[in-house]
Scaffold this motif. Structure first.
Motif, PDB file in Angstrom:
ATOM      1  N   GLY A 188       0.815  -1.211   0.000  1.00  0.00           N
ATOM      2  CA  GLY A 188       0.000   0.000   0.000  1.00  0.00           C
ATOM      3  C   GLY A 188       0.846   1.258   0.000  1.00  0.00           C
ATOM      4  O   GLY A 188       1.731   1.431  -0.849  1.00  0.00           O
ATOM      5  N   ALA A 189       0.581   2.149   0.958  1.00  0.00           N
ATOM      6  CA  ALA A 189       1.244   3.452   1.024  1.00  0.00           C
ATOM      7  C   ALA A 189       2.762   3.342   1.101  1.00  0.00           C
ATOM      8  O   ALA A 189       3.480   4.239   0.627  1.00  0.00           O
ATOM      9  CB  ALA A 189       0.721   4.234   2.233  1.00  0.00           C
ATOM     10  N   ASN A 190       3.275   2.256   1.671  1.00  0.00           N
ATOM     11  CA  ASN A 190       4.735   2.125   1.794  1.00  0.00           C
ATOM     12  C   ASN A 190       5.409   2.159   0.423  1.00  0.00           C
ATOM     13  O   ASN A 190       6.520   2.664   0.285  1.00  0.00           O
ATOM     14  CB  ASN A 190       5.096   0.818   2.503  1.00  0.00           C
ATOM     15  CG  ASN A 190       4.611   0.800   3.925  1.00  0.00           C
ATOM     16  OD1 ASN A 190       4.988   1.645   4.731  1.00  0.00           O
ATOM     17  ND2 ASN A 190       3.727  -0.149   4.234  1.00  0.00           N
ATOM     18  N   ALA A 191       4.732   1.582  -0.570  1.00  0.00           N
ATOM     19  CA  ALA A 191       5.300   1.531  -1.921  1.00  0.00           C
ATOM     20  C   ALA A 191       5.253   2.899  -2.588  1.00  0.00           C
ATOM     21  O   ALA A 191       5.920   3.126  -3.605  1.00  0.00           O
ATOM     22  CB  ALA A 191       4.555   0.501  -2.770  1.00  0.00           C
ATOM     23  N   ALA A 192       4.448   3.824  -2.024  1.00  0.00           N
ATOM     24  CA  ALA A 192       4.293   5.156  -2.621  1.00  0.00           C
ATOM     25  C   ALA A 192       5.150   6.207  -1.916  1.00  0.00           C
ATOM     26  O   ALA A 192       5.049   7.397  -2.220  1.00  0.00           O
ATOM     27  CB  ALA A 192       2.818   5.572  -2.572  1.00  0.00           C
TER      28      ALA A 192
END
Ligand code: ADP
Length: 301
Positions: free
Chosen positions: A109-113
């Motif tokens: 999720g957000a970690n990849a962004a």
């Protein structure tokens, strides 16, 4: 100060009599939501171990993100570098059976962004120690390491989850922290001899800390120092997050001592091992990360 650039996940944990097979539905019993992610865990570990600690990472604009932010703040971690991005927070879906066997799917999720900006550069430059793992994009890990190096902050990399690393990143690392599996993957050698793993890793980075589970930890550096420290003898209840407790405490000790050398390695590793062991004495993952007093007590025992 310790600055962590890394991941935050919410672990959604269900226990069940047995794990489902493909296509099967099983009835579970207990459900828990536990804050996790190696980055957030190590930031909480460092704060509980007594450091002034800041976390740089990304969460989604969902209720999970709010839980993750609140958990970090409650542990005393500074969260001005924690941004909310579009899309879901990172989650780990974890099923555990009654024999403690598990089955895990992680959605980053957000970690990849996570995309770092100039504000993060200032935060990293103000650190004594920058602590990194491998659950956010490698390009951002490398960028943060470059900023820390340029500002004279020590770069500590916990190479987890294990993967081979480009020279571009390895050249920026001061202290590599790995378990035996990660050591073999990073070194690209397949041996279970700790000494051989250390020999090959000091060819890649100046200092290496190898964790050895119940056997403790070992240190090697390019000046030829070799140190091995046994873990405190404890009744291990749950070793989940013991590695995060160890790494967070190690970063705190480095920040307090201004670095790690062959002369200080015994004391530093003993204290980090006490943190890992104190975590293993309690059930749970991030909820079991120890306070400084518990680490000191076990280190002195
Ligand atoms: P990881 O969980 O990352 O594989 P390890 O299993 O090597 O890491 O554990 C990290 C540290 O936690 C060890 O170096 C040790 O200090 C401590 N530890 C882990 N398991 C035990 C145990 N059974 N008894 C005492 N200490 C432990």
């Amino acid at each position: 100060r310790v600055v962590v650039v890394g991941s935050a996940n919410l672990d959604l944990v269900v226990t069940a009599p047995q794990l489902p097979r493909p296509g099967e539905t099983v009835l579970g019993d207990d459900f828990r939501m536990v804050p996790g992610g190696k980055g957030a865990n190590q930031a909480v570990a460092a704060a509980r171990a007594g450091a002034d600690c800041a976390f740089v990472g990304a969460i989604g604009g969902d209720g999970f993100g709010r839980l993750l932010r609140d958990n970090l703040a409650a542990a005393g971690v500074e969260v001005t570098g924690l941004r909310t991005v579009d899309g879901p927070s990172g989650v780990a879906l974890i099923a555990v059976d009654h024999a403690a066997e598990n089955c895990i799917v992680v959605a980053p999720g957000a970690n990849a962004a996570l995309t770092l900006d100039d504000g993060d550069r200032d935060a990293v430059a103000a650190a004594g120690v920058l602590l990194l793992q491998l659950e956010v994009p490698l390009a951002e890990v490398t960028r943060a390491a470059g900023w820390a190096r340029a500002a004279g902050a020590a770069v500590v990399l916990n190479a987890a989850p294990a993967r081979p690393l480009p020279a571009e990143l390895l050249d920026l690392v001061d202290v590599l922290v790995v378990n035996e599996h990660e050591a073999a993957v990073v070194a690209g050698v397949f041996t279970d001899e700790p000494a051989a793993l250390l020999d090959s890793l000091v060819g890649l980075v100046p200092r290496v800390v190898l964790t050895l589970g119940a056997r403790g930890a070992a240190y090697a550096d390019r000046n030829g120092a070799r140190v091995e420290v046994p873990a405190p003898t404890i009744d291990a209840v749950d070793t989940t997050a013991a590695g995060d407790a160890f790494t967070g405490a190690l970063a705190v000790a480095l920040a307090e001592r201004g670095g790690l050398t062959g002369d200080t390695a015994t004391a530093v590793l003993r204290w980090a091992c006490a943190a890992g062991a104190a975590c293993a004495q309690r059930p749970g993952a991030s909820t079991a990360l120890p306070e400084r007093a518990a680490i000191d007590a076990l280190a002195a025992a």
